[in-house]
Scaffold this motif. Sequence first.
Motif, mmCIF file in Angstrom:
data_model
loop_
_atom_site.group_PDB
_atom_site.id
_atom_site.type_symbol
_atom_site.label_atom_id
_atom_site.label_comp_id
_atom_site.label_asym_id
_atom_site.label_seq_id
_atom_site.Cartn_x
_atom_site.Cartn_y
_atom_site.Cartn_z
ATOM 1 N N ALA A 1 -9.403 -1.429 -0.740
ATOM 2 C CA ALA A 1 -8.292 -1.574 -1.692
ATOM 3 C C ALA A 1 -8.830 -1.782 -3.107
ATOM 4 C CB ALA A 1 -7.394 -2.737 -1.283
ATOM 5 N N HIS B 1 -4.055 3.687 -0.427
ATOM 6 C CA HIS B 1 -2.893 4.006 -1.259
ATOM 7 C C HIS B 1 -1.894 4.794 -0.431
ATOM 8 C CE1 HIS B 1 -4.772 7.954 -1.630
ATOM 9 N NE2 HIS B 1 -5.891 7.317 -1.959
ATOM 10 N N ALA B 2 -0.788 5.149 -1.042
ATOM 11 C CA ALA B 2 0.319 5.794 -0.321
ATOM 12 C C ALA B 2 -0.105 7.077 0.390
ATOM 13 C CB ALA B 2 1.469 6.080 -1.273
ATOM 14 N N LYS B 3 -1.104 7.769 -0.125
ATOM 15 C CA LYS B 3 -1.544 9.013 0.503
ATOM 16 C C LYS B 3 -2.730 8.820 1.431
ATOM 17 C CE LYS B 3 0.293 11.923 -3.101
ATOM 18 N NZ LYS B 3 0.046 12.935 -4.112
ATOM 19 N N LEU C 1 -9.644 1.361 -4.624
ATOM 20 C CA LEU C 1 -8.464 2.227 -4.665
ATOM 21 C C LEU C 1 -8.500 3.326 -3.597
ATOM 22 C CD1 LEU C 1 -8.007 2.541 -8.535
ATOM 23 C CD2 LEU C 1 -6.955 0.899 -6.973
ATOM 24 N N LYS C 2 -9.122 3.031 -2.467
ATOM 25 C CA LYS C 2 -9.160 3.979 -1.349
ATOM 26 C C LYS C 2 -8.003 3.754 -0.381
ATOM 27 C CE LYS C 2 -14.101 4.825 -1.446
ATOM 28 N NZ LYS C 2 -15.354 4.761 -0.677
ATOM 29 N N ALA D 1 0.836 -1.210 0.000
ATOM 30 C CA ALA D 1 0.000 0.000 0.000
ATOM 31 C C ALA D 1 0.868 1.256 0.000
ATOM 32 C CB ALA D 1 -0.933 -0.011 1.207
ATOM 33 N N LYS D 2 1.958 1.229 0.759
ATOM 34 C CA LYS D 2 2.858 2.387 0.812
ATOM 35 C C LYS D 2 3.479 2.680 -0.546
ATOM 36 C CE LYS D 2 5.622 3.152 4.257
ATOM 37 N NZ LYS D 2 6.612 3.020 5.345
ATOM 38 N N LYS D 3 3.610 1.644 -1.387
ATOM 39 C CA LYS D 3 4.236 1.809 -2.704
ATOM 40 C C LYS D 3 3.197 1.872 -3.828
ATOM 41 C CE LYS D 3 8.401 -0.610 -1.285
ATOM 42 N NZ LYS D 3 9.193 -1.829 -1.395
ATOM 43 N N ASP D 4 1.913 1.929 -3.460
ATOM 44 C CA ASP D 4 0.818 1.930 -4.444
ATOM 45 C C ASP D 4 0.861 0.721 -5.368
ATOM 46 O OD1 ASP D 4 -0.451 4.211 -3.506
ATOM 47 O OD2 ASP D 4 0.698 5.547 -4.805
ATOM 48 N N ASN D 5 1.297 -0.395 -4.840
ATOM 49 C CA ASN D 5 1.325 -1.647 -5.599
ATOM 50 C C ASN D 5 0.008 -2.388 -5.306
ATOM 51 O OD1 ASN D 5 1.850 -4.092 -6.793
ATOM 52 N ND2 ASN D 5 3.968 -4.179 -6.073
ATOM 53 N N PHE D 6 -1.037 -2.023 -6.056
ATOM 54 C CA PHE D 6 -2.393 -2.465 -5.738
ATOM 55 C C PHE D 6 -2.609 -3.963 -5.913
ATOM 56 C CE2 PHE D 6 -2.756 2.032 -7.015
ATOM 57 C CZ PHE D 6 -3.132 2.539 -5.773
#
Length: 194
Positions: free
Chosen positions: A156, A162-164, A159-160, A82-87
């Motif tokens: 997830a 994510h890194a931000k 897409l809620k 999640a920190k790397k936006d690797n969904f």
Amino acid sequence: MAKVEKLRIEEAPETLSMDPKKFILWGFIVTIIMLFASQTSAYLVRRAEGNWVEFEVPQIFWTSSVVLIISSIAMHWAYLAAKKDNFNTLKIAISITFVLGLAFLWMQVEGWKDLVAQNIYFVGNPSGSFFYVFTLLHGVHLVTGLIVLCVTFISAMRLKVHAKNLRRIEICTTYWHFLDILWLYLFAFLLYFR
């Protein structure tokens, strides 16, 4: 005059604040700790009174402990994804954690069947009763962890997470790791104070 007010505003101490949902989580964790602290205290007091049957802890509880540790590793993998936006990795890791959580619960039921085969029942000698209560209470909390996992997985998918926006995955990860640590404590306690 305006310069003095500006200095006062800049010098104002920062207020400590915490995310309300994380605060609720930590309050819940403290409550669970208090619940199990009271139960382990009651266990020790009752054990000291005598009339205590010692029994072999079924082997499957060892296996379930390893499964729960691996699930915690998978949960941490989800957090890192999640920190790397690797969904894709995030969804896979949460799914693995969920499946391992279900496997842990299944193993607990199998462990209870092994206890029954040893003539250790929920009603009977307090040693068996406490064992069932500890494992059942942990199982109930693990079910709540599975629900949190489902909510996080759905977030997830949308897409809620994510890194931000890591709040959901942080809450989920913290609670899951706590459940893992709680089980390891309970299992070690039950092994040592049989």
